[in-house]
Design a protein around this motif. Structure first.
Motif, short mmCIF file in Angstrom:
data_model
loop_
_atom_site.label_atom_id
_atom_site.label_comp_id
_atom_site.label_asym_id
_atom_site.label_seq_id
_atom_site.Cartn_x
_atom_site.Cartn_y
_atom_site.Cartn_z
N ALA A 96 -3.86 6.55 -4.69
CA ALA A 96 -4.50 5.60 -3.79
C ALA A 96 -5.22 4.49 -4.56
CB ALA A 96 -5.49 6.33 -2.88
N LEU A 97 -5.95 4.86 -5.60
CA LEU A 97 -6.71 3.86 -6.35
C LEU A 97 -5.80 2.91 -7.12
CD1 LEU A 97 -9.58 6.15 -7.71
CD2 LEU A 97 -9.75 4.43 -5.89
N VAL A 98 -4.75 3.46 -7.74
CA VAL A 98 -3.81 2.60 -8.47
C VAL A 98 -3.08 1.68 -7.50
CG1 VAL A 98 -1.70 2.61 -9.85
CG2 VAL A 98 -3.55 4.20 -10.39
N THR A 99 -2.69 2.21 -6.36
CA THR A 99 -2.01 1.39 -5.35
C THR A 99 -2.91 0.26 -4.87
OG1 THR A 99 -0.69 3.29 -4.61
CG2 THR A 99 -0.88 1.43 -3.10
N TYR A 100 -4.17 0.58 -4.60
CA TYR A 100 -5.12 -0.46 -4.17
C TYR A 100 -5.25 -1.54 -5.23
CZ TYR A 100 -9.49 -2.73 -2.90
OH TYR A 100 -10.44 -3.68 -2.59
N ALA A 101 -5.38 -1.12 -6.47
CA ALA A 101 -5.55 -2.09 -7.55
C ALA A 101 -4.34 -3.01 -7.67
CB ALA A 101 -5.80 -1.36 -8.87
N LEU A 102 -3.14 -2.47 -7.51
CA LEU A 102 -1.94 -3.28 -7.62
C LEU A 102 -1.81 -4.25 -6.44
CD1 LEU A 102 0.56 -0.55 -8.86
CD2 LEU A 102 -0.25 -2.54 -10.17
N ILE A 103 -2.09 -3.77 -5.25
CA ILE A 103 -1.94 -4.63 -4.07
C ILE A 103 -2.98 -5.74 -4.06
CG2 ILE A 103 -2.12 -4.70 -1.55
CD1 ILE A 103 -0.79 -1.98 -1.45
N GLU A 104 -4.21 -5.41 -4.47
CA GLU A 104 -5.30 -6.38 -4.42
C GLU A 104 -5.48 -7.14 -5.73
OE1 GLU A 104 -6.71 -6.99 -1.60
OE2 GLU A 104 -5.70 -5.33 -0.57
N ALA A 105 -4.58 -6.96 -6.68
CA ALA A 105 -4.75 -7.57 -8.01
C ALA A 105 -4.72 -9.09 -7.96
CB ALA A 105 -3.66 -7.07 -8.95
N ARG A 106 -4.15 -9.66 -6.90
CA ARG A 106 -4.11 -11.14 -6.80
C ARG A 106 -5.51 -11.74 -6.84
NH1 ARG A 106 -0.96 -9.11 -2.74
NH2 ARG A 106 1.32 -9.37 -2.91
N SER A 107 -6.50 -10.99 -6.35
CA SER A 107 -7.87 -11.54 -6.31
C SER A 107 -8.50 -11.59 -7.69
CB SER A 107 -8.75 -10.68 -5.38
OG SER A 107 -8.93 -9.39 -5.94
N GLY A 108 -8.04 -10.72 -8.61
CA GLY A 108 -8.59 -10.70 -9.95
C GLY A 108 -10.06 -10.36 -10.02
N SER A 109 -10.58 -9.63 -9.02
CA SER A 109 -12.01 -9.33 -8.97
C SER A 109 -12.37 -8.13 -9.84
CB SER A 109 -12.42 -9.03 -7.51
OG SER A 109 -11.80 -7.84 -7.07
N LEU A 110 -13.65 -7.97 -10.06
CA LEU A 110 -14.17 -6.84 -10.83
C LEU A 110 -13.87 -5.53 -10.11
CD1 LEU A 110 -15.81 -5.73 -13.21
CD2 LEU A 110 -17.88 -6.10 -11.83
N ALA A 170 -1.34 -10.23 10.23
CA ALA A 170 -1.53 -9.50 8.98
C ALA A 170 -0.92 -10.26 7.81
CB ALA A 170 -0.88 -8.11 9.08
N ASN A 171 -1.58 -10.23 6.66
CA ASN A 171 -1.03 -10.86 5.46
C ASN A 171 -0.10 -9.88 4.75
OD1 ASN A 171 -2.75 -9.07 4.12
ND2 ASN A 171 -4.32 -10.63 3.78
N LEU A 172 0.46 -10.30 3.62
CA LEU A 172 1.42 -9.46 2.90
C LEU A 172 0.78 -8.16 2.43
CD1 LEU A 172 4.28 -9.16 1.75
CD2 LEU A 172 3.49 -10.31 -0.33
N SER A 173 -0.47 -8.20 1.99
CA SER A 173 -1.14 -6.97 1.55
C SER A 173 -1.20 -5.94 2.67
CB SER A 173 -2.55 -7.28 1.07
OG SER A 173 -2.53 -8.06 -0.11
N ALA A 174 -1.48 -6.41 3.88
CA ALA A 174 -1.54 -5.48 5.03
C ALA A 174 -0.17 -4.87 5.31
CB ALA A 174 -2.07 -6.21 6.26
N LEU A 175 0.88 -5.67 5.15
CA LEU A 175 2.23 -5.12 5.35
C LEU A 175 2.56 -4.10 4.26
CD1 LEU A 175 4.33 -8.26 6.42
CD2 LEU A 175 2.98 -6.67 7.81
N GLN A 176 2.14 -4.38 3.03
CA GLN A 176 2.34 -3.39 1.97
C GLN A 176 1.62 -2.09 2.30
OE1 GLN A 176 1.22 -6.59 -1.07
NE2 GLN A 176 2.39 -5.17 -2.35
#
Length: 488
Positions: free
Chosen positions: A213-227, A45-51
């Motif tokens: 849930a949505l804010v948490t997802y956005a913060l954890i996955e923000a590294r990708s910078g996707s739409l 698992a990567n860091l996002s999965a641990l978060q």
């Protein structure tokens, strides 16, 4: 009127089952952090999965804990408590059997639902069962034994991770539930609030949890910078606005917004957010720092943070007494500053760190800061609203603390510049950990400044906390409804 006496066999059984139930949820809020490096290694698992392993549990727990308390009041506190215990055990079994990170994250979310059902019920059962003359002592024993469980948790978790394996951190809940549920069914009297009308703010609870849930997802996955991340963030904010709108319009909201008319209640909840955001970020990253960078075993890393809980157990009651004498403003101003100093001392923790010279000073100072502020914080929450709303105020404060920890675990690695594989590189993680501790210290200083400018002395006749001894570090202690309201 409840009439169970604490010295009776039934009283002892009630204490045992409520301590077991609350300890299950409390242990999983603390010991899982110790297991994260091993989980990441075994499940690739990567860091996002641990978060997400941490946050999936916190998300459903924080989002549904107020609803869980309302369900108990309406359908029976014992019934909902037992359902929560069984639900938690089944979810724990799924966690222990997880074949991959995605399955584990889903099971952790289910665990949080069980925690939201049983956590409010454990204290409510004590308050509804014991004779008024014994209630204070019963609550004290419950909180004290729960604190001991919190102290043992990281040690036990580390031993399991280094020994039988991380899966036993979750599987251990199954035998505890098999002991807890039958005792509750046999020995705990059913109780509820007959005035409840059976309608629940399901829409409000759904919108609140969805926004988190949505804010948490956005913060954890923000590294990708996707739409997708941008759209998710906007949707999370929109769900939060909709939650406020629904709570304002409903005749029976889960979180009546009128309670925030108290300026002091609003301010102390903002202080709570600052404190528990820093605390959640610290405990998530510290055990990783000790294992990834300093080379500690899971057992050593879990034990390293034990002094914080021990200090809370030994000194929280005295801190509450001091706060009553001098008022909450000084403790709530000084406490976060002391915590910030402790986090800055943790910057000494690096490769081959000495426990006595590098780790222990920061842990002790941080623990003393928590001791200074937690009991006065709880007292200020209860004293800032009418006594009839004390249980609601405590629930909101507890949920705010858990939501703050949730957001911190999602946002702090991003703000500190941690990449997806940072925890696999001691050098990269050490650099990011230092930045993260500075960010947490700044947040604590902001909380201190807010307390200094807004918190005032409580009226002499305000509601006082029943939980005098406090060992949990994930959220302030929950407090139930005032006795007069329940037995009138």
């Amino acid at each position: 009127m409840p009439d169970v006496r604490i010295a009776s066999p039934q009283g002892k059984w009630i204490l045992l089952t409520t301590v077991l139930g609350s300890s299950m949820a409390l242990l999983d809020s603390t010991v899982v952090n110790v297991a994260l490096p091993r989980i990441g290694e075994d499940l690739d698992a990567n860091l996002s999965a641990l978060q997400w392993t941490v946050n999936a549990y916190m998300l459903t727990l924080a989002g549904l804990i107020l609803l869980g308390g309302s369900l108990g009041d309406t359908y029976g506190r014992r019934k909902i408590f037992v359902i929560g215990v069984i639900w938690f055990a089944v979810a724990s079994l799924l966690c222990g059997l997880a074949p991959n990170a995605g399955f584990l994250i889903a099971a952790r979310a289910l665990q949080g639902i069980g925690g939201a059902l049983l956590t409010p019920g454990s204290l409510a059962l004590i308050q509804a069962s014991f004779h008024p003359d014994d209630r204070g002592r019963a609550v004290g024993l419950w909180s004290g034994f729960g604190g001991i469980g919190a102290a043992v948790g990281p040690f036990l978790g580390g031993w399991l991770v280094d020994g039988p394996g991380w899966r036993w951190v979750f599987l251990l809940n199954v035998p505890l539930a098999l002991l807890c549920a039958p005792i509750a069914l046999r020995h705990v009297p059913e109780s509820g609030d007959g005035r409840k009308h059976g309608r629940f703010d399901v829409l409000g609870a759904t919108l609140g949890a969805l926004s988190l849930a949505l804010v948490t997802y956005a913060l954890i996955e923000a590294r990708s910078g996707s739409l997708v991340v941008t759209v998710t963030a906007i949707a999370g904010v929109a769900a939060g606005i909709a939650f406020v709108y629904v709570e304002k319009r409903r005749p029976d909201p889960m979180m009546p917004l009128g309670i925030f008319a108290s300026r002091q209640f609003t301010a102390v909840n903002l202080v709570t957010v600052c404190v528990y955001a820093a605390l959640g970020g610290f405990f998530f990253l510290a055990v990783l720092q000790l294992q990834v960078v300093a080379g500690y075993s899971a057992l050593a890393a879990g034990t390293a943070l034990l002094p914080t809980t021990v200090l809370m157990l030994l000194l929280s009651a005295r801190s509450g007494e001091l706060g009553e004498r001098i008022g909450p403003r000084i403790p709530l101003t000084v406490g976060p500053l002391v915590c910030a100093a402790g986090l800055l001392l943790m910057l000494r923790v690096g490769p081959d760190a000495s426990y006595a010279a590098d780790v222990l000073p920061g842990v002790l100072v941080f623990g003393l800061g928590l001791v200074t502020l937690v009991a006065p914080l709880t007292a200020t929450v209860l004293g800032s609203v009418d006594a009839s709303r004390a249980g609601l105020a405590s629930g909101i404060n507890n949920a705010a603390a858990r939501a703050a920890g949730l957001i911190a675990v999602a946002a702090l690695p991003l703000l500190a510049g941690m990449g997806e594989d940072a925890y696999r590189s001691p050098t990269a993680f050490n650099d990011a950990f230092g930045r993260a501790m500075i960010i947490c210290a700044v947040v604590l200083v902001a909380g201190s400044a807010l307390a200094f400018t807004t918190v005032r002395r409580l009226p002499p006749d305000c509601r006082r906390p029943e939980c005098r001894t406090h060992g949990a570090i994930t959220a302030p202690p929950l407090e139930g409804e005032p006795v007069k309201k329940r037995i009138a």
